[in-house]
Design an enzyme around this catalytic site. Structure first.
Site, mmCIF file in Angstrom:
data_model
loop_
_atom_site.group_PDB
_atom_site.id
_atom_site.type_symbol
_atom_site.label_atom_id
_atom_site.label_comp_id
_atom_site.label_asym_id
_atom_site.label_seq_id
_atom_site.Cartn_x
_atom_site.Cartn_y
_atom_site.Cartn_z
ATOM 1 N N ARG A 172 0.937 -1.107 0.077
ATOM 2 C CA ARG A 172 0.043 0.004 0.012
ATOM 3 C C ARG A 172 0.810 1.359 -0.139
ATOM 4 N NH1 ARG A 172 -2.056 -3.902 -0.895
ATOM 5 N NH2 ARG A 172 -3.916 -4.822 -0.172
ATOM 6 N N SER A 222 -11.440 -1.105 3.305
ATOM 7 C CA SER A 222 -10.762 -1.500 4.444
ATOM 8 C C SER A 222 -10.095 -0.086 4.902
ATOM 9 C CB SER A 222 -9.414 -2.190 4.167
ATOM 10 O OG SER A 222 -10.040 -3.663 3.784
ATOM 11 N N GLU A 292 -5.027 2.843 6.011
ATOM 12 C CA GLU A 292 -5.035 2.561 4.491
ATOM 13 C C GLU A 292 -5.680 3.648 3.777
ATOM 14 O OE1 GLU A 292 -6.683 -1.003 1.575
ATOM 15 O OE2 GLU A 292 -5.457 -1.509 3.362
#
Length: 300
Positions: A172, A222, A292
């Site tokens: 990420r 998420s 995230e």
């Protein structure tokens, strides 16, 4: 109500004080100083070339991995979804997608072309541009391992193709070379799927997602990255945080790594709930969960 202002150099839609709640999946957030939807690739490049050198630029796709604070975003927000939406197969081992293409559409196109390798994209609720910017992933797959080359744009409106080796990528995380303003598209590596095995697996993943995630409720997917060797959802649930609410924001009772909103929610509710989850999990487990989602803009 945002007012339209047309610049003689562009053909797309240029608005001022555009509420970004209408363009994010959490349905919260203040206005952008300027909001631009280009008509096409050439329109985008011309617009960028005409921006002041110090103008802040924020890229927006589906707004599915983004929390915009209630005070909004200074500078210019450029939305590519619906503009840069080209898709094409190049031989048996490559698919080209522009940055505004929905990841699920790319996965479906790859499936229809009987190509494997991009099925995981069906689980990413954003655009190709966003997936490139954060190395988005789902179901064990990630964006950048499939990249052959990416097309980028610089502040002066110049476009250039670069290789994955020009970028630093991780879980990420993506660092672009100096001067790169954003992504225009990418060439993705694919393989053969003549027997439809990858199509079958993708359908199973989507069915599982529908059963275990709050699909249909405003969320950003998420909320936290999975820490090494563990899952954010397990940690959050183990701390008794399912159903925890602040204002119009709630930790989903279906999947603990999702924060959902209801009508009347504010970005401040979501941000405070994110911090509350981090504090509780850190105090009880010693693990500091990392968001995230991107949090941008100024407080009201």
């Amino acid at each position: 109500m945002s007012a339209a202002r047309r610049h003689p150099a562009v053909r797309g839609r240029l608005l001022v004080d555009e509420p970004l709640a209408a363009h994010t999946s959490w349905k919260v957030g203040g206005p952008a100083d300027r909001y631009f939807e280009p008509a096409d690739r050439e329109d985008l490049l011309a617009f960028i070339a005409g921006l002041p050198a110090r103008e802040p630029v924020t890229w927006l796709g589906l707004g599915s991995n983004l929390l915009v604070r209630d005070g909004g975003v200074r500078g210019t927000v450029i939305c590519l979804h619906g503009a840069l939406d080209g898709l094409a197969a190049a031989g048996d081992h490559e698919i080209y997608a522009e940055a505004g293409v929905h990841c699920a559409r790319l996965a479906k196109y790859s499936q229809n072309q009987k190509r494997a390798g991009l099925g995981f994209m069906a689980g990413i609720p954003g655009t190709v541009g966003g997936a490139l910017a954060m190395n988005a992933g789902a179901w064990g797959g990630e964006t950048w391992p499939q990249v052959i080359a990416v097309e980028v744009v610089y502040r002066d409106g110049r476009a250039e193709w670069l290789s994955p080796g020009d970028f630093q990528t991780g879980y990420r995380h993506v660092e672009a070379p100096s001067g790169v303003l954003g992504f225009l598209g990418a060439r993705f590596r694919v393989g053969a799927d003549e027997q439809g095995e990858h199509e079958r697996v993708t359908r199973e993943w989507l069915a599982r997602r529908k059963a275990t995630q709050p699909v249909g409720k405003p969320s950003a997917g998420s909320t936290f990255r999975n820490p090494p060797g563990d899952h954010a959802a397990r940690l959050i649930e183990s701390c008794g945080l399912k159903g925890r609410r602040i204002g119009g924001a709630e930790v989903s009772t279906l999947h603990a790594n999702f924060i959902v909103t209801e009508n009347g929610a504010r970005a401040a509710d979501v941000e405070q709930l994110i911090q509350t989850v981090r504090d509780v999990v850190r105090d009880k487990t010693g693990i500091d969960l990392q968001p995230e989602v991107r949090i941008i803009g100024v407080a009201a």
